[in-house]
Design a protein around this motif. Structure first.
Motif, short mmCIF file in Angstrom:
data_model
loop_
_atom_site.label_atom_id
_atom_site.label_comp_id
_atom_site.label_asym_id
_atom_site.label_seq_id
_atom_site.Cartn_x
_atom_site.Cartn_y
_atom_site.Cartn_z
N LEU A 140 1.64 4.93 -2.47
CA LEU A 140 1.65 6.32 -2.00
C LEU A 140 2.88 7.07 -2.49
O LEU A 140 2.80 8.22 -2.89
CB LEU A 140 1.63 6.36 -0.47
N TYR A 141 4.03 6.39 -2.44
CA TYR A 141 5.30 7.07 -2.69
C TYR A 141 5.92 6.77 -4.05
O TYR A 141 6.81 7.47 -4.47
CB TYR A 141 6.30 6.73 -1.59
N TYR A 193 0.84 -1.20 0.00
CA TYR A 193 0.00 0.00 0.00
C TYR A 193 0.87 1.26 0.00
O TYR A 193 0.63 2.20 -0.75
CB TYR A 193 -0.95 0.00 1.21
N GLU A 194 1.92 1.28 0.83
CA GLU A 194 2.82 2.44 0.88
C GLU A 194 3.53 2.68 -0.45
O GLU A 194 3.79 3.81 -0.82
CB GLU A 194 3.88 2.24 1.98
N SER A 207 -6.99 0.49 -1.01
CA SER A 207 -7.50 0.94 0.28
C SER A 207 -7.03 -0.01 1.37
O SER A 207 -7.07 -1.23 1.19
CB SER A 207 -9.02 1.00 0.24
N SER A 230 4.07 5.13 -7.35
CA SER A 230 2.96 4.38 -7.94
C SER A 230 3.39 3.45 -9.07
O SER A 230 2.70 2.48 -9.36
CB SER A 230 1.86 5.33 -8.43
#
Length: 179
Positions: free
Chosen positions: A108-109, A104-105, A142, A111
């Protein structure tokens, strides 16, 4: 963790260990775990980074447009337009290592490195794979943690939602007659 608790988690998530995003030591660990699984399919519980009690969204839909043809009054042509996939939603889960949150991270950083191939495995009461759904190009869209309450047991993951580019269903060893 006792077997009683493990038996409550019947949907496992595994990610392709050969994606560029994964650290090299995790790849080595996954290959060793895969070899152990081949010799002992009941050890599948220990191999997955996450296990869940509920899985939904294993769905697909074909968008269709109606095309009426002049002079044809008995039917309207139905033409395929685009195929779409539902998001896989796994809930009430436990995490065995930080790979799922790291995935998931990554979205965020960075893609570009966040797309992963993986699988959702449904287990029998004997912890053998009953059905396996593989997904391609998945994104951890999510992630939500549990609500902690001193009077209840908090789990490491409340839900994980995966957007992807396609699903394939494969019968597990329990259905295929190898168990």
């Amino acid at each position: 963790m006792t077997n009683d608790v493990q038996n409550a988690y019947k949907f496992l998530v595994t990610l392709d260990p050969f994606d560029a995003f994964v650290q090299r030591e995790l790849v080595t660990q996954a290959v060793e775990t895969g070899a152990a699984l081949a010799s002992d399919p009941s050890s599948v519980m220990a191999a997955a980074p996450g296990a869940f009690q509920s899985c939904s969204g294993l769905s697909a839909e074909l968008d269709v447009t109606a095309y009426p043809e002049g002079g044809r009054n008995d039917y309207v042509h139905q033409l395929p337009v685009r195929h779409s996939w539902g998001r896989i939603r796994l809930s009430k889960g436990i995490a065995r290592d930080p790979v799922l949150f790291a995935w998931y991270e990554a979205g965020l950083y960075g893609s570009l490195g966040a797309r992963r191939d993986g699988a959702i495995t449904m287990l029998t009461p004997q912890n053998l794979p009953a059905m396996i759904w593989t997904f391609t190009g998945g994104l951890a869209a999510s992630w939500s943690g549990p609500s902690f309450d001193a009077e209840t047991d908090g789990l490491a993951i409340e839900s994980l939602e995966i957007a992807h580019q396609g699903i394939k269903a494969v019968p597990g060893v329990a259905i295929a007659g190898f168990a």
